[in-house]
Motif scaffolding. Structure first.
Motif, short mmCIF file in Angstrom:
data_model
loop_
_atom_site.label_atom_id
_atom_site.label_comp_id
_atom_site.label_asym_id
_atom_site.label_seq_id
_atom_site.Cartn_x
_atom_site.Cartn_y
_atom_site.Cartn_z
N UNK A 1 -8.47 -7.12 -2.51
CA UNK A 1 -7.99 -8.30 -2.87
C UNK A 1 -7.25 -9.32 -1.97
N UNK A 2 -6.49 -8.59 -1.01
CA UNK A 2 -5.46 -9.37 -0.02
C UNK A 2 -6.66 -9.81 1.00
N UNK A 3 -7.43 -9.19 1.25
CA UNK A 3 -8.31 -9.57 2.29
C UNK A 3 -9.72 -10.39 1.88
N UNK A 4 -9.49 -10.80 0.64
CA UNK A 4 -10.47 -11.97 0.35
C UNK A 4 -11.21 -12.75 1.17
N UNK A 5 -10.36 -13.68 1.64
CA UNK A 5 -10.88 -14.67 2.68
C UNK A 5 -11.88 -13.98 3.66
N UNK B 1 0.66 -1.29 0.01
CA UNK B 1 -0.06 0.11 0.07
C UNK B 1 0.83 1.26 -0.10
N UNK B 2 2.19 1.12 0.72
CA UNK B 2 2.99 2.34 0.71
C UNK B 2 3.64 2.79 -0.81
N UNK C 1 1.65 7.62 -6.36
CA UNK C 1 0.45 8.59 -6.50
C UNK C 1 -0.79 8.09 -6.79
N UNK C 2 -1.22 6.76 -6.05
CA UNK C 2 -2.44 6.12 -6.37
C UNK C 2 -3.34 6.67 -4.84
N UNK C 3 -4.46 6.98 -5.25
CA UNK C 3 -5.41 7.74 -4.21
C UNK C 3 -5.94 6.59 -3.13
N UNK D 1 -6.12 2.59 -3.40
CA UNK D 1 -5.28 1.70 -2.70
C UNK D 1 -6.17 0.64 -2.06
N UNK D 2 -7.29 1.18 -1.39
CA UNK D 2 -7.92 0.29 -0.70
C UNK D 2 -8.78 -0.79 -1.75
#
Lengths: 321, 295
Positions: A221-225, A201-202, A208-210, A214-215
């Motif tokens: 996707x990484x919190x899909x489970x 995320x950092x 420059x992603x908002x 980022x969320x």
């Protein structure tokens, strides 16, 4: 001399035998003994029976014909498999419609509730801002406050807005994170996002992603489970909820548990007791068929998605804080 | 880049972070205000009024604490139901805790057919719903089979003073029902067990600790947090359960001619307070126990 030695040898041999016997019965460091195994399985079966007994009872009763019901000899093994009860329960519950209603009334709020819960869970896990602790306390408070302390004014408001009886009355609070047990889902997401590494995320932030981007493209996707688990549990809890459904859906959409709760009345409307013959009166076999039809979709869901239930909390760590 | 280094830049970074945090929390905060706080305050207001529902809306007539005094001192059944609820909850919580802990301990060791048993033990997570439980209870599928009907037991129960007899009868007739409330608790204990570091067990075993000692000295203290979570969860699930007699009574009073919304709201708040008191009692008890255990 020699005598004493043989005795000692015998002794040692004897002790060795005792040791082996003990290992066989009570187990050693590497394996469980037979006594422990028997005790373990006896307890497991006893406890398993506690849970299976009502289900078995329900199922067996539901396939009993009226004759079997009256026959005191027939306890667990009916003489025939009688499906008439299911036919009646199917009609009384208005099954296809109620099933569709139940699915909609539990899936729609669950989806929205999961989304909102993950939003605030992410916010609390990743950002530091004044009032964070107070919000955490408020979230816990929403878990504790009994529904009947907030339900009446909501019902009156919905009535004024003409929303009473519409699934929107359930969907609206859920989409703002005030649904059924929302607090638990927020905590699940909070824990999940806390445990995920921040590095990606950092890096995206440096590119420059908002924050929202980022969320959506990294954190979600990484919190899909966690999403899947929250959604499944939410569906199950909404499905089983009757208090809120009775209050908010009154006179409108009829879900399966709602239909079940007024089963006797609905049955007598369809099969008036004075008109139908004695074998078609309401009996426990028909009631059990209705109950079984009610939990059947959940059972199917459970057996299909079993892995997720089993792994759920191990993965999301709800047991923390 | 340079701008970020200045103290002004850092401050604005922090403000930026806070702003985004609020952004993520905003839907929930709005929902809390609209769907929880506002109705809660509104219910509190109702509880101090006599509420009449008319075609155009509702009419309030301020009656001070009349609804509360009526619930606590005049209503013959409410206080009795409330006491019954408190006793039953205080009995059910330890049963649920001990039972779910035992199952979780089982499921944490390896044995054949573990998957089958696990599937069975998690059934309550899926099935515990009001109407289903009620149907099962009516058909007698939830009481410990026949123990309360054994003549010797029935005689024994009849000898006891009712203060002792009622809880005992409750345990005997609803034992299985209570067990049906242990689904999520098993999951929570299991998760907590699996977080315990394996090497602690190994070290203890090398030092010659027996399984019994390991349980009391390592496993149980590690489950203190999970026990707290489970106790709170159990109390809340039992208190919010739609077949709970107090809840049904309050709900029926909402539509009763004699009761009405004002009276039901007052009872809802009394019930809330009773529940909070139970939570506090159990929480304090477990805190004391955990502290004594860690010494």
């Amino acid at each position: 001399m020699t005598d004493a030695r043989t005795i000692r040898l015998d002794n040692r041999r004897w002790l060795h035998l005792v040791d082996r016997a003990r290992a066989f019965l009570f187990g050693s460091r590497s394996r469980r003994g037979i006594v422990w195994s028997v005790a373990l399985y006896a307890l497991l079966i006893a406890i398993g029976f506690v849970y299976l007994y009502p289900l078995l009872f329900m199922f067996v009763t539901s396939i009993k014909s009226p004759a079997d019901l009256l026959n005191p000899m027939v306890q667990w093994v009916p003489n025939e498999i009688y499906t008439g009860n299911y036919v009646k329960a199917f009609r009384v519950l208005n099954y296809p419609v109620s099933l569709a209603n139940s699915i909609f009334a539990s899936v729609a709020p669950s989806l929205l509730q999961t989304a909102t819960a993950s939003l605030i869970g992410y916010g609390l896990a990743r950002y530091r801002f004044p009032g964070r602790r107070i919000i955490m306390l408020l979230i816990l408070a929403t878990f504790i406050i009994p529904p009947q302390n907030t339900v009446i004014p909501q019902m009156l408001t919905y009535r004024n807005l003409g929303l009473l009886g519409s699934p929107l009355a359930l969907i609206l609070p859920a989409s703002f994170g005030q649904g059924l047990k929302s607090a638990i889902f927020i905590l699940i997401f909070y824990q999940t996002f806390l445990s995920l590494p921040k590095v990606l995320e950092e890096a995206a932030r440096l590119d420059g992603a908002s924050d929202l981007r980022i969320f959506l493209s990294i954190a979600v996707p990484s919190a899909l489970p966690a999403y899947i688990i929250a959604f499944i549990f939410s569906v199950v809890w909404y499905w089983n909820e009757t208090f809120l459904m009775v209050v908010f859906l009154e006179g409108g959409v009829q879900t399966l548990p709602l239909q079940l709760s007024k089963f006797a009345q609905a049955y007598e409307n369809l099969y008036p007791p004075g008109v139908v013959n004695i074998f078609d009166r309401l009996n426990e076999a028909v009631k059990m068929s209705g109950t079984f039809l009610n939990i059947l979709p959940l059972l199917v869901l459970y057996f299909v998605l079993q892995k997720w239930f089993v792994e759920s909390i191990e993965r999301t760590g709800i047991a923390g804080e | 880049m340079n701008r970020h280094m200045s103290s002004f830049g850092r401050l604005s970074l922090r403000a930026r972070e806070a702003l985004h945090g609020y952004g993520f929390a905003l839907p929930w905060l709005a929902g809390f205000a609209l769907f929880t706080l506002l109705p809660l305050v509104e219910t509190l207001r109702y509880s101090l009024n006599r509420v009449t529902v008319t075609v155009t809306g509702i009419r309030l007539e301020f009656v001070e604490w009349a609804n509360y005094t009526r619930a606590l001192f005049t209503d013959p059944s409410f206080v009795e139901l409330l006491i019954g609820y408190a006793i039953e909850t205080l009995i059910a919580v330890p049963i649920v805790l001990i039972f779910s802990m035992i199952i979780a301990l089982f499921l944490n060791v390896n044995f054949k057919l573990k998957g089958v048993f696990r599937t069975i033990f998690f059934l309550p997570v899926v099935i515990t719903s009001g109407p289903v439980i009620r149907e099962l209870a009516e058909q007698g599928a939830t009481s410990a089979p026949g123990i309360a009907d054994v003549p010797a037991v029935a005689d024994f129960l009849a000898q006891l003073p009712s203060a002792l007899r009622n809880p005992l009868e409750y345990v005997l007739t609803s034992f299985i029902l209570i067990l049906w409330f242990s689904g999520v608790q098993i999951l929570i204990y299991l998760a907590s067990l699996q977080k315990i570091d394996r090497s602690i067990y190994e070290a203890a075993a090398i030092d010659g600790a027996s399984a019994w000692e390991i349980y009391w000295k390592i496993t149980l203290p590690s489950l203190a947090t999970a026990t707290m979570v489970n106790a709170v969860y159990t109390i809340i699930t039992l208190s919010h359960f739609s077949e709970n007699r107090v809840i049904k009574y309050i709900y029926n009073q909402t539509y009763a001619v004699q009761g009405g919304i004002g009276y039901a709201s007052a009872m809802a708040f009394i019930y809330f307070m009773a529940m909070a008191a139970l939570l506090a009692i159990v929480y304090l008890f477990l805190m004391l126990w955990a502290r004594r255990g860690s010494r």
